[in-house]
Each structure stands twice: as structure tokens, then as C-alpha cells.
Motif scaffolding. Structure first.
Motif, PDB file in Angstrom:
ATOM      1  N   PRO A   1       0.817  -1.212   0.000  1.00  0.00           N
ATOM      2  CA  PRO A   1       0.000   0.000   0.000  1.00  0.00           C
ATOM      3  C   PRO A   1       0.851   1.262   0.000  1.00  0.00           C
ATOM      4  O   PRO A   1       0.340   2.341  -0.247  1.00  0.00           O
ATOM      5  CB  PRO A   1      -0.810  -0.113   1.292  1.00  0.00           C
ATOM      6  CG  PRO A   1      -0.078  -1.079   2.143  1.00  0.00           C
ATOM      7  CD  PRO A   1       0.622  -2.004   1.219  1.00  0.00           C
TER       8      PRO A   1
ATOM      9  N   ALA B   1       3.084   1.894  -2.111  1.00  0.00           N
ATOM     10  CA  ALA B   1       3.518   2.195  -3.475  1.00  0.00           C
ATOM     11  C   ALA B   1       2.838   3.463  -3.974  1.00  0.00           C
ATOM     12  O   ALA B   1       1.687   3.739  -3.652  1.00  0.00           O
ATOM     13  CB  ALA B   1       3.181   1.028  -4.395  1.00  0.00           C
ATOM     14  N   ILE B   2       3.584   4.206  -4.781  1.00  0.00           N
ATOM     15  CA  ILE B   2       3.018   5.392  -5.405  1.00  0.00           C
ATOM     16  C   ILE B   2       2.088   4.945  -6.527  1.00  0.00           C
ATOM     17  O   ILE B   2       2.409   4.035  -7.273  1.00  0.00           O
ATOM     18  CB  ILE B   2       4.154   6.267  -5.981  1.00  0.00           C
ATOM     19  CG1 ILE B   2       4.987   6.825  -4.832  1.00  0.00           C
ATOM     20  CG2 ILE B   2       3.607   7.394  -6.833  1.00  0.00           C
ATOM     21  CD1 ILE B   2       6.246   7.488  -5.317  1.00  0.00           C
TER      22      ILE B   2
ATOM     23  N   TRP C   1      -7.499   0.510   2.676  1.00  0.00           N
ATOM     24  CA  TRP C   1      -8.399   0.790   1.551  1.00  0.00           C
ATOM     25  C   TRP C   1      -7.999  -0.153   0.430  1.00  0.00           C
ATOM     26  O   TRP C   1      -6.972   0.020  -0.206  1.00  0.00           O
ATOM     27  CB  TRP C   1      -8.269   2.248   1.111  1.00  0.00           C
ATOM     28  CG  TRP C   1      -9.034   2.564  -0.130  1.00  0.00           C
ATOM     29  CD1 TRP C   1      -8.556   2.551  -1.404  1.00  0.00           C
ATOM     30  CD2 TRP C   1     -10.419   2.924  -0.238  1.00  0.00           C
ATOM     31  NE1 TRP C   1      -9.557   2.890  -2.291  1.00  0.00           N
ATOM     32  CE2 TRP C   1     -10.703   3.121  -1.606  1.00  0.00           C
ATOM     33  CE3 TRP C   1     -11.442   3.111   0.690  1.00  0.00           C
ATOM     34  CZ2 TRP C   1     -11.965   3.486  -2.066  1.00  0.00           C
ATOM     35  CZ3 TRP C   1     -12.691   3.482   0.223  1.00  0.00           C
ATOM     36  CH2 TRP C   1     -12.936   3.656  -1.131  1.00  0.00           C
TER      37      TRP C   1
ATOM     38  N   LEU D   1       7.135  13.181  -4.361  1.00  0.00           N
ATOM     39  CA  LEU D   1       5.679  13.210  -4.304  1.00  0.00           C
ATOM     40  C   LEU D   1       5.325  12.980  -2.843  1.00  0.00           C
ATOM     41  O   LEU D   1       5.568  11.904  -2.301  1.00  0.00           O
ATOM     42  CB  LEU D   1       5.085  12.100  -5.163  1.00  0.00           C
ATOM     43  CG  LEU D   1       5.484  12.124  -6.625  1.00  0.00           C
ATOM     44  CD1 LEU D   1       5.056  10.827  -7.288  1.00  0.00           C
ATOM     45  CD2 LEU D   1       4.810  13.292  -7.325  1.00  0.00           C
TER      46      LEU D   1
ATOM     47  N   GLY E   1       1.439  11.601  -4.936  1.00  0.00           N
ATOM     48  CA  GLY E   1       1.905  10.229  -4.972  1.00  0.00           C
ATOM     49  C   GLY E   1       0.803   9.204  -4.795  1.00  0.00           C
ATOM     50  O   GLY E   1       0.932   8.072  -5.225  1.00  0.00           O
ATOM     51  N   ASN E   2      -0.281   9.569  -4.129  1.00  0.00           N
ATOM     52  CA  ASN E   2      -1.474   8.733  -4.076  1.00  0.00           C
ATOM     53  C   ASN E   2      -1.301   7.329  -3.524  1.00  0.00           C
ATOM     54  O   ASN E   2      -1.984   6.394  -3.939  1.00  0.00           O
ATOM     55  CB  ASN E   2      -2.108   8.643  -5.471  1.00  0.00           C
ATOM     56  CG  ASN E   2      -2.349  10.012  -6.057  1.00  0.00           C
ATOM     57  OD1 ASN E   2      -2.923  10.884  -5.410  1.00  0.00           O
ATOM     58  ND2 ASN E   2      -1.878  10.226  -7.265  1.00  0.00           N
ATOM     59  N   ALA E   3      -0.378   7.150  -2.603  1.00  0.00           N
ATOM     60  CA  ALA E   3      -0.241   5.840  -1.965  1.00  0.00           C
ATOM     61  C   ALA E   3      -1.385   5.662  -0.963  1.00  0.00           C
ATOM     62  O   ALA E   3      -1.816   6.615  -0.342  1.00  0.00           O
ATOM     63  CB  ALA E   3       1.107   5.752  -1.247  1.00  0.00           C
ATOM     64  N   VAL E   4      -1.848   4.419  -0.791  1.00  0.00           N
ATOM     65  CA  VAL E   4      -2.989   4.215   0.100  1.00  0.00           C
ATOM     66  C   VAL E   4      -2.597   3.946   1.550  1.00  0.00           C
ATOM     67  O   VAL E   4      -3.449   3.763   2.394  1.00  0.00           O
ATOM     68  CB  VAL E   4      -3.880   3.035  -0.368  1.00  0.00           C
ATOM     69  CG1 VAL E   4      -4.662   3.426  -1.586  1.00  0.00           C
ATOM     70  CG2 VAL E   4      -3.072   1.814  -0.620  1.00  0.00           C
ATOM     71  N   ALA E   5      -1.311   3.933   1.829  1.00  0.00           N
ATOM     72  CA  ALA E   5      -0.908   3.605   3.195  1.00  0.00           C
ATOM     73  C   ALA E   5      -0.862   4.859   4.055  1.00  0.00           C
ATOM     74  O   ALA E   5      -0.760   5.971   3.560  1.00  0.00           O
ATOM     75  CB  ALA E   5       0.464   2.932   3.187  1.00  0.00           C
ATOM     76  N   LEU E   6      -0.880   4.663   5.346  1.00  0.00           N
ATOM     77  CA  LEU E   6      -0.750   5.748   6.300  1.00  0.00           C
ATOM     78  C   LEU E   6       0.640   6.359   6.156  1.00  0.00           C
ATOM     79  O   LEU E   6       1.628   5.637   6.171  1.00  0.00           O
ATOM     80  CB  LEU E   6      -0.933   5.176   7.703  1.00  0.00           C
ATOM     81  CG  LEU E   6      -1.569   6.011   8.793  1.00  0.00           C
ATOM     82  CD1 LEU E   6      -2.935   6.494   8.356  1.00  0.00           C
ATOM     83  CD2 LEU E   6      -1.709   5.160  10.044  1.00  0.00           C
TER      84      LEU E   6
ATOM     85  N   ASP F   1       6.534  11.364   2.793  1.00  0.00           N
ATOM     86  CA  ASP F   1       5.889  10.167   2.261  1.00  0.00           C
ATOM     87  C   ASP F   1       4.763  10.527   1.306  1.00  0.00           C
ATOM     88  O   ASP F   1       4.064  11.518   1.508  1.00  0.00           O
ATOM     89  CB  ASP F   1       5.298   9.335   3.410  1.00  0.00           C
ATOM     90  CG  ASP F   1       6.329   8.439   4.045  1.00  0.00           C
ATOM     91  OD1 ASP F   1       6.030   7.857   5.108  1.00  0.00           O
ATOM     92  OD2 ASP F   1       7.428   8.316   3.492  1.00  0.00           O
ATOM     93  N   PRO F   2       4.563   9.677   0.278  1.00  0.00           N
ATOM     94  CA  PRO F   2       3.412   9.901  -0.586  1.00  0.00           C
ATOM     95  C   PRO F   2       2.124   9.607   0.180  1.00  0.00           C
ATOM     96  O   PRO F   2       2.113   8.803   1.099  1.00  0.00           O
ATOM     97  CB  PRO F   2       3.612   8.895  -1.717  1.00  0.00           C
ATOM     98  CG  PRO F   2       4.469   7.835  -1.133  1.00  0.00           C
ATOM     99  CD  PRO F   2       5.333   8.486  -0.104  1.00  0.00           C
TER     100      PRO F   2
ATOM    101  N   ARG G   1      -2.568   9.954   0.096  1.00  0.00           N
ATOM    102  CA  ARG G   1      -3.784  10.177  -0.671  1.00  0.00           C
ATOM    103  C   ARG G   1      -4.762  10.942   0.186  1.00  0.00           C
ATOM    104  O   ARG G   1      -4.847  10.709   1.379  1.00  0.00           O
ATOM    105  CB  ARG G   1      -4.377   8.810  -1.039  1.00  0.00           C
ATOM    106  CG  ARG G   1      -5.179   8.765  -2.305  1.00  0.00           C
ATOM    107  CD  ARG G   1      -5.786   7.420  -2.485  1.00  0.00           C
ATOM    108  NE  ARG G   1      -4.944   6.567  -3.313  1.00  0.00           N
ATOM    109  CZ  ARG G   1      -5.415   5.567  -4.051  1.00  0.00           C
ATOM    110  NH1 ARG G   1      -6.695   5.303  -4.053  1.00  0.00           N
ATOM    111  NH2 ARG G   1      -4.602   4.835  -4.759  1.00  0.00           N
TER     112      ARG G   1
END
Lengths: 265, 274, 283
Positions: free
Chosen positions: A166, A168-169, B46, B132, B214-219, B225-226, B228
Motif C-alpha cells: 500500500p 507504493a506510489i 483501503w 511526491l 503520490g497517491n499511496a494508500v498507506a498511512l 511520504d506519498p 492520498r
């Protein structure tokens, strides 16, 4: 002043009179950003043969295209992955085959991966380039959005059930991934093989380079089908366009662009 | 007769606005019921493909990027307002104000692009990470909320009775002391409203940040850090979302709706409380 | 601290504050210049007659952007043509025909809130409602309607404010001369409020032209010249976004951006100036 209101309504009526034409005057083709450039080339050639039929191409991703066909927003859907079981009821044809390239920044010393290494990178188990013989730097993993056919193909061919990290960009198109990798020396991404250009380099897999020949003889194992999908058997203008794509002339154009022959033609 | 026509127009407009509200709520509410409010809002994962709909990482994303934007944009914005009302010669003021208007009119995608070619590489080179990041988003958004903060703060300062400043100067305070101890506190409610509305603007932004976050889904674990946000999540997933996934997006819309309403109510409450 | 020392301290604080404030103002100007000048310098050379009249080809790598210009104009036109009459009419109804009450305050609060809703939420609504549910597909109509919904609260709000600033004495004089409510409105109140109303509409036009999130999933991103309300079409902002984020053609991206910035500048500054001058003169 009194005349303004009726004037506005007349203007509205004129505008809406333009709606008197029927919906979908063009064949709307929507979906995979991997398929899109090839569909555009086909459409441009098609316009010479049948200038009376308009073909509109849109991106959005494989899943978006499939959904667009399902909801009749589009006439033809483009997908760069196989259909899921719930989607298999839709008519589809594999009109070409495309390679999946793992791309790196041209200055990255790493040139080759094994499938296991690739899986490890994308599952965030391998996090530093030095573990692969590169510089001491964190790997910036880039993936596509969830609805992407390219991502689905990658997950199926490489991840073997593991989840892409998760962290990952996420970028929403092949072009965006390529642009990012070309700017970030420590990044890694996957895009359609046909879209690899001089700004990035494609890594080889297990010693096998990513090329059209190696896909045709299946020595490079990362390839996926390009599908055209319709809601029910294709008819009318949509059918004419799909037939063109499957025709020898259409296939010739596609192979000139770097695609491999699909299974169905 | 004319009353009737206006009534129809008004009724249609209000129905249209009600339609949106009801549509969004009706499409989003079921999933909050299905997944559960807490699992939805506080869920850490997510992954719609696997049936997981936790939006907490996106909430953290929205909050950090917005607060970052406020931290950068508000002080600079307030300084610019003070500049316009107190320090700028008239000629400069007449140039500054349309310039701020122009800043407000630039499309957000242009800001995003500019951030992509200047801010992101700078962060990547000198601070590390992919560039990003929360920081990139915060910088871009700070610039974008400047017009809001500046214009509302300026209006509040200008609305102050001139006696305040005259009185302060007469008491022997110098210019800056007068501003700091008299004018700013007096304009406080307007300034707070400006900040709140600036935050509202930042939370709602999508296209500028979709290009630099960067739109990463992680915290996220650091500002490099990227990440969302709630809005970019909708933007990325909208095209192919169907069924439950699209419901989750509408539910995100409800969350955004609620937040904006709260912010607006707060801003109105504060400015009314004179 | 002696008085002299206090004064010195206060003065150095004042100097520091002045420096801070001037630097803030200067840096904001610098950033603005940087962004605008960079876009214009890189983009204007690309803008030629050909750029303005040819449609994009090869996914936007070559050709011009004429279809996106037309798309932008059409979608904005639809949006304003729909939202303006309804918005202005609603404002008049609220301001002239109703008494201030809980209901009107709720309506006003809702309009304010809806004006603040992120445009992506409008895009989501428009996508599911107009494109799919009503079956309009990706089209100028879907895009225009979505934008109309988006700018409606703003038009209601700015129009109502403009109407409210018309002094009551105008209305009273008009009525006392025997004019009907309707005549009072369109002969007296409307012309007085017109400047504020027009400013609100110009603001909404500027917003519509710059809008991307609400348009990309409703009007679509097809490159062809739109031929009817139901054609899918790309706006300049969407075209710029796609060219820039996918790295298709930086040159053309800058060209599109330059055109956009000039257009928005023209609308916000020049049109507003003309509107203010023309309306002030015409009275």
C-alpha cells in the motif's frame, strides 16, 4: 429588459435542438490506457477507409472501459487484462498481445530481475537497491490504480497472490508512470512494452530482454491480451471497426506499432 | 404572475441542490451501514478489490496536507493583508490586488503541474524520498489558498473603524505596535474566518494535489511520504468504481460534505459573534 | 528598562516586522510572476494560428487544440445558460418575495455549503447521475449540466447580495409612483443590482473554464471537434491535465496552459472592467 428572459429560453431551446440528433453519433471506444494509443492508430487508419464512421477513443483504465460498456456509456471497451468471471458474459475478442515492461531510470545500474525479486520489491520485502546490486537507496515503487488492466496483469503474472504494498506510489496511466520513472533515479514501474521510449529503460527478466520477438516465442513471460469488448455481439458501426482491427490490414498496422499477434485472429 | 415565475425558478434551483444532497447521501449511506461507521472512518486499509473500505489513511492525508498548507499559507497571507492595508503605497496596492485575483483564477491543474516540475524534484533532491509527498501538496495548496486568506483578512482589517489606529498612535505606539496590539486582535474574528475558509478550500482541492501527492494508500509516516487525500481518492477511483466501491466514494463525499458544512458553520458563527 | 532603551527595542521590532511583511508580499509576487511568466514564456511560442485552428492528432502530440477550445466554450455556455436564469431568479425570489425567516436562512446556509463542496464531488454526482443514470453519456450536456449545478449556489449567493445592496428607498419610490412589483424589479432593482450580478456570473465563468475534476468524468476526454450536445469533448483544462500528467507533449501542454491563463485573465480582469464601466455608464 423584458425581452431578456424569452431570449434566454430561446437560446436554451436552440442549444437543446442540437440534442435532437440521436445519441452516440460516433462509435465510443473507452478503457485501457495501454490499448488507447493503438486504438487511436487504428481509428486514424480506419478514418481513411470509412470517413463516414466516427470513432472516439477515451482512456480511463480497463475496468472503467468494461464498466462503460456494461452501462452502455461506451460502444466498445478496451481492456489490457483478461475478463473476470463476472465480466465473461460480455462479448470479447483478443485482437493483439502486448508485453509488460518493467521500467527503470536509464542511469540505474540494475538491469535484470528474477520474478521472485520483482515480487519481493512490489511486496515491500526488498526495499533497498543495494540488495539487487545497485546503489544504497530506497526503492520507490510505482504502480497503477486498482482498476488498471496493466496492474491486474502484473498482479497475476508476477505477484502470485501477494499484495502490492500500500505504500507504493499510484499513477493513473502508463504515460504518468513512465514520466515519473524517467525523473526519479530510484524508482521502478511497469508499463505497456509498446510505450517504452528513450526516457526509460526496460529491464530484462531472468536474463530475457523485453522485446517483441521474445514475447512471440514466449521466452519473455510478461505479456497480456488486448481485448475489445462489447455488450452483446457487436453490430453496426462498432462491428465494422472491430472487423477492421482483426483484418490483415489492421493487424499489419498493429504489428508495425510493436504489438504481437493475438490469439483470436 | 411574476411572483409565480420567480417561485418556479427558485423551487427548481432548490430542488436541484436538494437532488445532489439526497443523491449523494442515499448512495453513500448504505455502505456506512454495511461496513460500519467506525470501520469505514477508522479502517486502516483501503483495498476495494478485497472488499476493504477503510478511509482513515485518506483522512490523515487530507488533514496533514491541509494543516501544512495552512501553516505555510496563513502567516504569509496575513502578512500580505497587513502589507496591503498598512504598508503599501497606493500604486503598489492597486497592482497587488488584481495580482492576487489573478492568482485565484489560475486553474488548479496548472498549479499541480508547476508543483510537479519544480517542487517535487526539489524535495526529491534535497530532502529525500520520491518528492511526491505531503510536503509538496502542502506547498502547492499554501499558494492556492493565499487569495482566500488575503482577501478576507484584508476586508476585516479595512472594516475596522479608523479610530482604532488613530487612537493607538495617539497613545504613542509605533506603527507595528499599533497593528500588533490593536488592529489584529480587533480583526481577529475576520482573520479566523479567513483561515477557516482557506482550510475549506484546501480540503476540497483535487486536481492540483493529484499530480504531486503520490497517491499511496498507506498511512504516511513522515511529510516526505506519498499520501492520498479524501478528494484524490474519489478522483482516482471514480472511473471504474461500481457497486460497493462507488458507494464508498459517495460515502467519502458525505464525509467531505459534513466537514465543509461544519467549517462554514464555524466561520459564520465566528463572524456573527462580533 | 529606561524609556530610551524601550523605544529602541520597539523600533527594532518594528523594523523587523516591516522586513517580514515586505518579504511576505514580495515572495508572493515573486511566486505569482514565476508561475505565470514561466507558463507564458514556454507556452506562447507554441500558440500559433495553426495551434488555434487545428484539432489535436496523435493523442495530442501534434496538431492544435481547436476542438478543446470549442469544447470549453460549449460546456461553459451550457452551464451558464442554465445556471444564470435559475440562479438569478432564485435570488430575486429570496430577496424580493419572501420575508427573512428560518426557512430562508436554512436555504442560504445550504447554498453556502454547496458552494464549498469540492468539485470532485460534483464530478462524481454528474458521472453517476447524468452520464450513467440519465444515459447522456460522456457529453457536452453532461459536463455543462454538472458545471451548472456547481456554479448555481455561487450565482444565487452573489446575486442575492447584489440585490440586497439596492437601497430600499429605490423600491419605495418606485412603488409609490404606482409601479407594480414586477416593474419595480426589472426597471429599478435589476439594473441597480446588475453590476454585482454580472460580477458573480463572470466569476462563475472563470471557474467553469478552469474546472477539471467535474468535467473530466462527465464530458469525457475525446479529441474530436464536438458536433452536438451529445458529443463527448475535451476542455482546455482537461487537455492540459492529460498532456501534462502523462508527459505526452510538454510543448503543447505549455501552449494550452498559456492560452488558459490568458483567457482567464481576460475574463476576470478585462471583462469585469468592461462590465463595471458599461453598467455604470448605462444608468
Amino acid at each position: 429588459m423584458k425581452k431578456i428572459l424569452p431570449l434566454i429560453f430561446t437560446a436554451l431551446a436552440v442549444i437543446f435542438a442540437g440534442c435532437a440528433k440521436e445519441h452516440h453519433e460516433a462509435v465510443i471506444v473507452a478503457g485501457s490506457t495501454s490499448v488507447q494509443p493503438y486504438a487511436e492508430v487504428l481509428a486514424e487508419a480506419f478514418a481513411h477507409i470509412r470517413p463516414d464512421i466516427l470513432v472516439d477513443i477515451q482512456g480511463g483504465g480497463s475496468s472503467a472501459g468494461i464498466m462503460a460498456v456494461d452501462t452502455s456509456v461506451a460502444d466498445i471497451g478496451m481492456s489490457s487484462r483478461l475478463l473476470k468471471d463476472s465480466e465473461k458474459w460480455m462479448w470479447h475478442v483478443e485482437f493483439a498481445r502486448d508485453g509488460l515492461a518493467i521500467i527503470l531510470h536509464p542511469d540505474n545500474p540494475v538491469e535484470n530481475f528474477t520474478i521472485e525479486q520483482l515480487r519481493g520489491i512490489y511486496a515491500a520485502e526488498i526495499t533497498n537497491w543495494k540488495d539487487l546490486g545497485g546503489k544504497d537507496a530506497r526503492i520507490h515503487v510505482i504502480t497503477r490504480e486498482e482498476g488498471s488492466g496493466t496492474r491486474a496483469a502484473f498482479e497475476e503474472l508476477v505477484m502470485d497472490g501477494k499484495f502490492i504494498t500500500p505504500r507504493a506510489i499510484v499513477q493513473a496511466s502508463n504515460g504518468a508512470v513512465r514520466q515519473l520513472v524517467s525523473n526519479d533515479k530510484n524508482s521502478i514501474g511497469f508499463i505497456s512494452l509498446g510505450l517504452v521510449d528513450r526516457t526509460v529503460k526496460a529491464a530484462s527478466l531472468g536474463g530475457v530482454a523485453a522485446s517483441r520477438e521474445n514475447i512471440t516465442d514466449e521466452s519473455y513471460s510478461l505479456y497480456r491480451p488486448f481485448l475489445f469488448i462489447t455488450n452483446g455481439a457487436p453490430e453496426g458501426d462498432a462491428k465494422i471497426f472491430i472487423d477492421f482491427a482483426l483484418s490483415p490490414e489492421g493487424q499489419r498496422i498493429l504489428s508495425l506499432e510493436g504489438l504481437v499477434e493475438g490469439m483470436n485472429p | 404572475m411574476s411572483k409565480y415565475v420567480f417561485f418556479i425558478l427558485a423551487l427548481s434551483s432548490i430542488s436541484a441542490l436538494a437532488l445532489i444532497t439526497i443523491f449523494i447521501i442515499s448512495r453513500g449511506a448504505p455502505i456506512i451501514g454495511e461496513v460500519g461507521f467506525f470501520d469505514f472512518v477508522f479502517g486502516m486499509t483501503w483495498a476495494p478489490g478485497r472488499g476493504e473500505y477503510g478511509i482513515f489513511p485518506m483522512i490523515v492525508g487530507s488533514v496533514t496536507v491541509t494543516l501544512g498548507a495552512a501553516a505555510l499559507g496563513v502567516p504569509i497571507g496575513i502578512c500580505c493583508s497587513i502589507f496591503m492595508t498598512e504598508f503599501a503605497p497606493a500604486a503598489l496596492r492597486n497592482f497587488f490586488r488584481p495580482a492576487i485575483q489573478l492568482l485565484a483564477g489560475i486553474p488548479s491543474v496548472v498549479y499541480g503541474f508547476w508543483g510537479l516540475i519544480f517542487i517535487v524534484p526539489l524535495i526529491r533532491e534535497y530532502l529525500g524520498g520520491p518528492g511526491l509527498s505531503i510536503l509538496a501538496g502542502a506547498v502547492i495548496l499554501a499558494i492556492m489558498i493565499l487569495p482566500t486568506v488575503i482577501s478576507i483578512t484584508e476586508v476585516s482589517i479595512l472594516a475596522l473603524p479608523p479610530e482604532y489606529k488613530a487612537g493607538a498612535m495617539a497613545l504613542g505606539l509605533n506603527h507595528w505596535q499599533a497593528i500588533k496590539t490593536v488592529l489584529l486582535p480587533a480583526a481577529k474574528s475576520g482573520i479566523v474566518a479567513a483561515v477557516i475558509l482557506g482550510i475549506g478550500r484546501a480540503i476540497g482541492e483535487t486536481m492540483a494535489v493529484i499530480m504531486v501527492l503520490g497517491n499511496a494508500v498507506a498511512l504516511p509516516q513522515s511529510i516526505l511520504d506519498p499520501v492520498r487525500t479524501l478528494t484524490t481518492n474519489i478522483g482516482i477511483e471514480m472511473g471504474y468504481a461500481s457497486g460497493t466501491q462507488s458507494q464508498a466514494l459517495f460515502a467519502t463525499g458525505i464525509v467531505l460534505f459534513a466537514v465543509i458544512m461544519l467549517l462554514n458553520a464555524a466561520a459564520q458563527f465566528i463572524t456573527r459573534k462580533k | 528598562m529606561g524609556l530610551n532603551a524601550k523605544n529602541k527595542k520597539a523600533r527594532s521590532k518594528e523594523r523587523a516586522a516591516k522586513i517580514l511583511i515586505w518579504s511576505a508580499a514580495v515572495s508572493v509576487m515573486a511566486v505569482l510572476f514565476f508561475i505565470v511568466v514561466y507558463i507564458l514564456v514556454k507556452g506562447l511560442p507554441v500558440v500559433s494560428i495553426g495551434f488555434l485552428t487545428e484539432i489535436p492528432s496523435n493523442m495530442g502530440r501534434s496538431g492544435g487544440i481547436s476542438s478543446t477550445i470549442v469544447g470549453t466554450v460549449l460546456i461553459t455556455l451550457v452551464a451558464v445558460a442554465i445556471a444564470a436564469p435559475f440562479g438569478i431568479g432564485t435570488a430575486f425570489y429570496l430577496a424580493e418575495y419572501t420575508r427573512e425567516s428560518i426557512v430562508t436562512r436554512i436555504i442560504r446556509f445550504c447554498a453556502e455549503s454547496l458552494a464549498g463542496i469540492p468539485s470532485i464531488v460534483y464530478g462524481l454526482f454528474g458521472f453517476i447521475f447524468f452520464v450513467i443514470y440519465l444515459g447522456f453519456g460522456y457529453s457536452v450536456l453532461s459536463g455543462g449540466l454538472t458545471l451548472a449545478f456547481m456554479i448555481l449556489p455561487t450565482i444565487i449567493r452573489t446575486s442575492e447580495e447584489a440585490i440586497k445592496t439596492v437601497p430600499n428607498i429605490y423600491r419605495e419610490v418606485s412603488m409609490s409612483l404606482g409601479a407594480s412589483k414586477w416593474q419595480t424589479i426589472y426597471k429599478v432593482v435589476f439594473p441597480s443590482a446588475l453590476r454585482g450580478i454580472a460580477n458573480g456570473i463572470v466569476l462563475s465563468i472563470g471557474r467553469s473554464i478552469a474546472e477539471t475534476a467535474a468535467v473530466i468524468y462527465t464530458a469525457g476526454s475525446v479529441l474530436r471537434m464536438p458536433s452536438s450536445m451529445f458529443s463527448s469533448s475535451r476542455t482546455m483544462a482537461v487537455h492540459f491535465f492529460i498532456l501534462a500528467s502523462e508527459g505526452i507533449s510538454m510543448e503543447n501542454a505549455f501552449g494550452t496552459a498559456a492560452l488558459l491563463v490568458i483567457l482567464i485573465f481576460f475574463i476576470n480582469v478585462v471583462v469585469n472592467m468592461l462590465v463595471n464601466r458599461f453598467i455604470a455608464k448605462g444608468r
